[in-house]
Design a protein around this motif. Sequence first.
Motif, mmCIF file in Angstrom:
data_model
loop_
_atom_site.group_PDB
_atom_site.id
_atom_site.type_symbol
_atom_site.label_atom_id
_atom_site.label_comp_id
_atom_site.label_asym_id
_atom_site.label_seq_id
_atom_site.Cartn_x
_atom_site.Cartn_y
_atom_site.Cartn_z
ATOM 1 N N VAL A 191 1.395 6.787 -6.926
ATOM 2 C CA VAL A 191 0.349 7.785 -7.179
ATOM 3 C C VAL A 191 0.902 9.194 -6.956
ATOM 4 O O VAL A 191 0.662 10.103 -7.766
ATOM 5 C CB VAL A 191 -0.890 7.517 -6.285
ATOM 6 C CG1 VAL A 191 -1.881 8.669 -6.353
ATOM 7 C CG2 VAL A 191 -1.556 6.210 -6.697
ATOM 8 N N ALA A 192 1.664 9.392 -5.897
ATOM 9 C CA ALA A 192 2.229 10.703 -5.583
ATOM 10 C C ALA A 192 3.273 11.135 -6.606
ATOM 11 O O ALA A 192 3.508 12.322 -6.796
ATOM 12 C CB ALA A 192 2.846 10.685 -4.185
ATOM 13 N N SER A 194 0.829 -1.214 0.000
ATOM 14 C CA SER A 194 0.000 0.000 0.000
ATOM 15 C C SER A 194 0.858 1.256 0.000
ATOM 16 O O SER A 194 0.543 2.234 -0.687
ATOM 17 C CB SER A 194 -0.922 0.023 1.216
ATOM 18 O OG SER A 194 -1.847 -1.029 1.142
ATOM 19 N N GLU A 195 1.933 1.228 0.774
ATOM 20 C CA GLU A 195 2.835 2.389 0.833
ATOM 21 C C GLU A 195 3.470 2.660 -0.538
ATOM 22 O O GLU A 195 3.598 3.809 -0.958
ATOM 23 C CB GLU A 195 3.933 2.169 1.884
ATOM 24 C CG GLU A 195 3.412 2.106 3.296
ATOM 25 C CD GLU A 195 3.007 3.461 3.855
ATOM 26 O OE1 GLU A 195 3.479 4.498 3.353
ATOM 27 O OE2 GLU A 195 2.208 3.473 4.804
ATOM 28 N N CYS A 242 0.945 4.215 -2.905
ATOM 29 C CA CYS A 242 0.830 5.645 -2.598
ATOM 30 C C CYS A 242 2.005 6.427 -3.182
ATOM 31 O O CYS A 242 1.826 7.542 -3.700
ATOM 32 C CB CYS A 242 0.751 5.868 -1.096
ATOM 33 S SG CYS A 242 -0.792 5.318 -0.354
ATOM 34 N N LEU A 243 3.171 5.847 -3.127
ATOM 35 C CA LEU A 243 4.366 6.495 -3.680
ATOM 36 C C LEU A 243 4.240 6.643 -5.196
ATOM 37 O O LEU A 243 4.561 7.695 -5.755
ATOM 38 C CB LEU A 243 5.606 5.665 -3.324
ATOM 39 C CG LEU A 243 6.956 6.250 -3.653
ATOM 40 C CD1 LEU A 243 7.156 7.600 -2.968
ATOM 41 C CD2 LEU A 243 8.050 5.280 -3.239
#
Length: 154
Positions: free
Chosen positions: A151-152, A144-145, A148-149
């Motif tokens: 996507v960011a 998940s982390e 997120c990375l």
Amino acid sequence: MANKVLVFDMDGTIVDLYGVENWLEQLRAYNPTPYRIAKPKCDMATLNTLLTILKEKGWTIVITSWLSKETNRKYDRLVRGAKLGWLNQYQFPYDEVHFVKYGTTKADCTRKLGGYQILVDDNEQVRAGWRLGATIDANKDIISELICLIVADN
């Protein structure tokens, strides 16, 4: 952004070393088998896909993992071989690898790369001492982390 580096620990982070029966007794007996037979801590196909995407976005993937506390030159060679074999078996897409003496400051291995660096590690003390960027707690969901990375980073 300048260089972007993801630094992965192995034992307890991507490798379930502590889930191997009698792992500590084996390491104390200079037996590298636990490093070879440990299961992954997460779905490696998913992890590898995410890392490949990050590499395409310019991230460098580094492994920085400590050798055993129980050490001698011959055993260190066996442990390095076992860890490298594990990474190859699971097709982990690394750019650079460092197998270093137990307790080595991990930032010393990648500082030369510069830029923004994220350490993925299960050890709270190691994460607390990281000063090259951010950290990801490998005791949580690293998949998940990493999503997120990605996507960011768009």
